[in-house]
Design a protein around this motif. Structure first.
Motif, PDB file in Angstrom:
ATOM      1  N   LEU A 105       4.546   9.142  -3.775  1.00 32.43           N
ATOM      2  CA  LEU A 105       4.096   8.646  -5.266  1.00 32.43           C
ATOM      3  C   LEU A 105       5.435   8.124  -6.091  1.00 32.43           C
ATOM      4  CD1 LEU A 105       2.054   7.929  -7.332  1.00 32.43           C
ATOM      5  CD2 LEU A 105       2.452  10.375  -8.138  1.00 32.43           C
ATOM      6  N   ASN A 106       6.318   8.993  -5.935  1.00 35.15           N
ATOM      7  CA  ASN A 106       7.819   8.777  -6.458  1.00 35.15           C
ATOM      8  C   ASN A 106       8.273   7.349  -5.751  1.00 35.15           C
ATOM      9  OD1 ASN A 106       7.787  10.646  -8.263  1.00 35.15           O
ATOM     10  ND2 ASN A 106       8.874  11.991  -6.913  1.00 35.15           N
ATOM     11  N   ASP A 107       8.236   7.037  -4.516  1.00 36.82           N
ATOM     12  CA  ASP A 107       8.594   5.784  -3.811  1.00 36.82           C
ATOM     13  C   ASP A 107       8.197   4.554  -4.305  1.00 36.82           C
ATOM     14  OD1 ASP A 107      10.444   7.218  -2.268  1.00 36.82           O
ATOM     15  OD2 ASP A 107       9.421   7.365  -0.351  1.00 36.82           O
ATOM     16  N   ILE A 108       6.501   4.610  -4.482  1.00 37.75           N
ATOM     17  CA  ILE A 108       5.590   3.561  -4.842  1.00 37.75           C
ATOM     18  C   ILE A 108       6.254   3.291  -6.314  1.00 37.75           C
ATOM     19  CG2 ILE A 108       3.563   3.002  -5.566  1.00 37.75           C
ATOM     20  CD1 ILE A 108       2.434   4.703  -3.483  1.00 37.75           C
ATOM     21  N   LEU A 109       6.473   4.230  -7.301  1.00 39.24           N
ATOM     22  CA  LEU A 109       6.953   4.040  -8.640  1.00 39.24           C
ATOM     23  C   LEU A 109       8.393   3.255  -8.650  1.00 39.24           C
ATOM     24  CD1 LEU A 109       5.523   7.319 -10.531  1.00 39.24           C
ATOM     25  CD2 LEU A 109       4.570   4.936 -10.712  1.00 39.24           C
ATOM     26  N   GLU A 110       9.126   3.619  -7.863  1.00 36.03           N
ATOM     27  CA  GLU A 110      10.607   3.297  -7.886  1.00 36.03           C
ATOM     28  C   GLU A 110      10.456   2.040  -7.608  1.00 36.03           C
ATOM     29  OE1 GLU A 110      13.166   5.481  -5.470  1.00 36.03           O
ATOM     30  OE2 GLU A 110      12.987   7.347  -6.547  1.00 36.03           O
ATOM     31  N   GLN A 111       9.612   1.494  -6.518  1.00 37.10           N
ATOM     32  CA  GLN A 111       9.357   0.049  -5.955  1.00 37.10           C
ATOM     33  C   GLN A 111       8.863  -0.746  -7.196  1.00 37.10           C
ATOM     34  OE1 GLN A 111       7.149   0.023  -2.432  1.00 37.10           O
ATOM     35  NE2 GLN A 111       8.673   1.116  -1.373  1.00 37.10           N
ATOM     36  N   MET A 127       5.582   6.143 -16.868  1.00 36.30           N
ATOM     37  CA  MET A 127       4.657   5.879 -15.615  1.00 36.30           C
ATOM     38  C   MET A 127       4.568   6.926 -14.859  1.00 36.30           C
ATOM     39  SD  MET A 127       4.053   2.632 -15.734  1.00 36.30           S
ATOM     40  CE  MET A 127       3.559   2.297 -13.925  1.00 36.30           C
ATOM     41  N   THR A 128       5.167   7.647 -14.608  1.00 32.10           N
ATOM     42  CA  THR A 128       4.919   9.091 -13.557  1.00 32.10           C
ATOM     43  C   THR A 128       4.030   9.865 -14.301  1.00 32.10           C
ATOM     44  OG1 THR A 128       7.436   9.062 -12.987  1.00 32.10           O
ATOM     45  CG2 THR A 128       6.168  10.973 -12.489  1.00 32.10           C
ATOM     46  N   LYS A 129       4.151  10.087 -15.522  1.00 29.08           N
ATOM     47  CA  LYS A 129       2.951  10.809 -16.036  1.00 29.08           C
ATOM     48  C   LYS A 129       1.629  10.234 -16.032  1.00 29.08           C
ATOM     49  CE  LYS A 129       5.802  13.590 -19.230  1.00 29.08           C
ATOM     50  NZ  LYS A 129       6.027  13.849 -20.731  1.00 29.08           N
ATOM     51  N   PHE A 130       1.557   8.902 -16.425  1.00 26.65           N
ATOM     52  CA  PHE A 130       0.340   8.210 -16.304  1.00 26.65           C
ATOM     53  C   PHE A 130      -0.166   8.059 -15.076  1.00 26.65           C
ATOM     54  CE2 PHE A 130      -1.828   3.780 -15.866  1.00 26.65           C
ATOM     55  CZ  PHE A 130      -2.992   4.339 -16.766  1.00 26.65           C
ATOM     56  N   GLY A 132       0.109  10.162 -12.520  1.00 24.01           N
ATOM     57  CA  GLY A 132      -0.413  11.529 -12.338  1.00 24.01           C
ATOM     58  C   GLY A 132      -1.707  11.913 -12.907  1.00 24.01           C
ATOM     59  N   PHE A 133      -1.762  11.556 -14.212  1.00 25.65           N
ATOM     60  CA  PHE A 133      -3.390  11.427 -14.943  1.00 25.65           C
ATOM     61  C   PHE A 133      -4.105  10.527 -14.344  1.00 25.65           C
ATOM     62  CE2 PHE A 133      -6.225   9.503 -18.007  1.00 25.65           C
ATOM     63  CZ  PHE A 133      -6.761  10.808 -18.146  1.00 25.65           C
ATOM     64  N   LEU A 134      -3.821   9.316 -14.070  1.00 25.88           N
ATOM     65  CA  LEU A 134      -4.636   8.564 -13.344  1.00 25.88           C
ATOM     66  C   LEU A 134      -5.332   8.730 -12.002  1.00 25.88           C
ATOM     67  CD1 LEU A 134      -6.222   5.666 -13.706  1.00 25.88           C
ATOM     68  CD2 LEU A 134      -4.229   4.690 -12.541  1.00 25.88           C
ATOM     69  N   LEU A 135      -4.383   9.586 -11.308  1.00 27.00           N
ATOM     70  CA  LEU A 135      -4.765   9.974  -9.714  1.00 27.00           C
ATOM     71  C   LEU A 135      -5.905  10.895 -10.026  1.00 27.00           C
ATOM     72  CD1 LEU A 135      -1.439   9.892  -7.817  1.00 27.00           C
ATOM     73  CD2 LEU A 135      -3.401   8.555  -7.585  1.00 27.00           C
TER      74      LEU A 135
END
Length: 172
Positions: A105-111, A127-130, A132-135
């Motif tokens: 997930l972190n790799d996807i967010l970094e991209q 974005m990381t928090k959002f 996580g909530f969305l998942l």
């Protein structure tokens, strides 16, 4: 609380989320026409929207009001139920794999953040928090949708008489 009450609650939850997805479907359709790779996910979202409406209609007319329902409602519910089943299964598997593997997930967010031309301070954390909530939300929704689909298929068999014309019987 009996099973039908739980089914009613699930139906209205699925229906409300389906209404929101119906509004997003227009955007998905425009994007899918520009990029054919998105046609299958768009089709699956459309199945969820149609299934949500058909199952709600079956509950309100066929089960609660004991009114005659056209056989096309049963067919639409079944066919789109299979599409919604595929959507819910794939979504649950994807959510579980991303929740279990936070590095991915972190790799996807970094991209995604690297594609942004301008970066706002604190955007990455938000974005990381959002995400996580969305998942977690999508995982809960897909599980509820799976339970609802199997319940609907069972109720379609139990209440098959809702699709018989009044005054007719199926006995030869």
């Amino acid at each position: 609380m009996n099973n039908l009450t739980i089914y009613r609650i699930l139906t209205y939850i699925i229906f409300l989320i389906g209404a929101f997805m119906a509004m997003l479907l227009l955007t998905f359709l425009m994007a899918a026409l520009a990029n054919p790779v998105l046609l299958l996910p768009t089709f699956m979202v459309a199945c969820v929207v149609i299934y949500s409406y058909c199952s709600w209609r079956f509950l309100t007319r066929g089960i609660d009001a004991h009114m005659y329902c056209k056989t096309s409602l049963r067919d639409l519910t079944r066919v789109n139920g299979y599409g919604a089943l595929a959507f819910a299964s794939l979504t649950a598997i994807q959510c579980i794999s991303l929740i279990m593997n936070p590095a991915l997930l972190n790799d996807i967010l970094e991209q995604a953040m690297s594609m942004q031309k301008s970066s706002v301070e604190g955007m990455e954390e938000m974005m990381t928090k959002f995400m996580g909530f969305l998942l977690k939300f999508m995982l809960v929704y897909s599980v509820l949708l799976l339970v609802h689909i199997f319940s609907t298929f069972r109720l379609l068999k139990i209440h098959a008489d809702a699709f018989d014309l009044p005054g007719t019987t199926n006995n030869p």
